[in-house]
Design a protein around this motif. Structure first.
Motif, short mmCIF file in Angstrom:
data_model
loop_
_atom_site.label_atom_id
_atom_site.label_comp_id
_atom_site.label_asym_id
_atom_site.label_seq_id
_atom_site.Cartn_x
_atom_site.Cartn_y
_atom_site.Cartn_z
N LYS A 24 -7.79 -4.61 1.39
CA LYS A 24 -7.37 -4.80 2.77
C LYS A 24 -8.59 -4.65 3.68
N THR A 28 -4.45 0.04 6.61
CA THR A 28 -3.15 0.13 7.25
C THR A 28 -2.20 -0.83 6.53
N LEU A 29 -0.91 -0.56 6.60
CA LEU A 29 0.07 -1.44 5.96
C LEU A 29 0.09 -2.82 6.59
N GLU A 30 -0.20 -2.90 7.89
CA GLU A 30 -0.16 -4.18 8.60
C GLU A 30 -1.38 -5.04 8.33
N ASP A 33 -4.27 -8.63 3.39
CA ASP A 33 -5.01 -8.36 2.16
C ASP A 33 -5.55 -9.66 1.60
N THR A 116 -5.35 -3.20 -9.09
CA THR A 116 -4.64 -3.00 -7.85
C THR A 116 -4.41 -1.51 -7.62
N MET A 118 -2.10 1.27 -5.85
CA MET A 118 -0.86 1.65 -5.19
C MET A 118 -1.07 2.90 -4.35
N SER A 120 -2.99 3.36 -1.83
CA SER A 120 -3.00 3.11 -0.39
C SER A 120 -1.59 3.02 0.17
N LEU A 121 -0.60 2.78 -0.70
CA LEU A 121 0.80 2.76 -0.27
C LEU A 121 1.47 4.12 -0.48
N ILE A 123 2.20 5.50 -3.43
CA ILE A 123 3.17 5.47 -4.53
C ILE A 123 2.46 5.55 -5.87
#
Length: 174
Positions: A24, A28-30, A33, A116, A118, A120-121, A123
């Motif tokens: 990203k 941030t989620l927004e 990517d 990948t 996860m 950053s999310l 999880i």
């Protein structure tokens, strides 16, 4: 053996190690990517890997876009039926092992490994499927850092940090 791949019902081996990584622009989620890809020699050190990844990631964050994003934008502008025909043609040429190198260099589906995060999310790692397009036989996912309290060898309770990860492999490669 993990650097092998299947194309056209034949087994091939790469001469270099190609790693695709989803990143990203901002954490941030927004944030949009993209996928970056590095190519390494088989004798690369951990420092070589770090430097190549860091250079690619910082380069993207300083100047977003690039060949992968540009190609995706062009494909997305095509009418649906033209895109479908283009993708079928690309898949057929890929099956024959004749996809031009300039396409495999930018394709995240043509790599030794896809990584990948996860984390950053926030999880745990996922068991990601392998794609039925391209030549990527390894998918590596890691999750968020987790902290636990465990006894050490003397029975004292200590706080430890872990990062869990998963590998999904194409069992045909080795």
């Amino acid at each position: 053996a993990l650097n092998r791949f299947i194309a056209g019902h034949k087994v091939f081996a790469r001469n270099n190690i190609e790693v695709a990584l989803t990143i990203k622009k901002e954490m941030t989620l927004e944030s949009p990517d993209t996928v970056v890809k590095i190519s390494l020699l088989p004798d690369a050190t951990i420092e070589d890997v770090y430097n190549a990844l860091n250079e690619k990631i910082v380069g993207y964050r300083d100047n977003p876009g690039g060949a992968f994003d540009d190609t995706a934008k062009v494909l997305n502008k095509l009418p649906g039926f033209v895109m479908l025909l283009a993708i079928k043609l690309i898949r057929f040429i890929d099956y024959l092992g004749l996809l031009p190198r300039f396409l495999t260099k930018l394709s995240p589906f043509h790599a030794s490994m896809f990584i990948t995060s996860m984390g950053s999310l926030g999880i745990p790692p996922i068991h990601h499927h392998l794609y039925d397009f391209g030549t990527c036989p390894v998918f590596f996912a890691f999750g968020a850092k987790r902290r636990v309290y465990e006894p050490d060898s003397e029975g004292n309770i200590k706080r430890k940090s872990y990062v869990d990860y998963t590998f999904v492999l194409d069992e045909r490669i080795c």
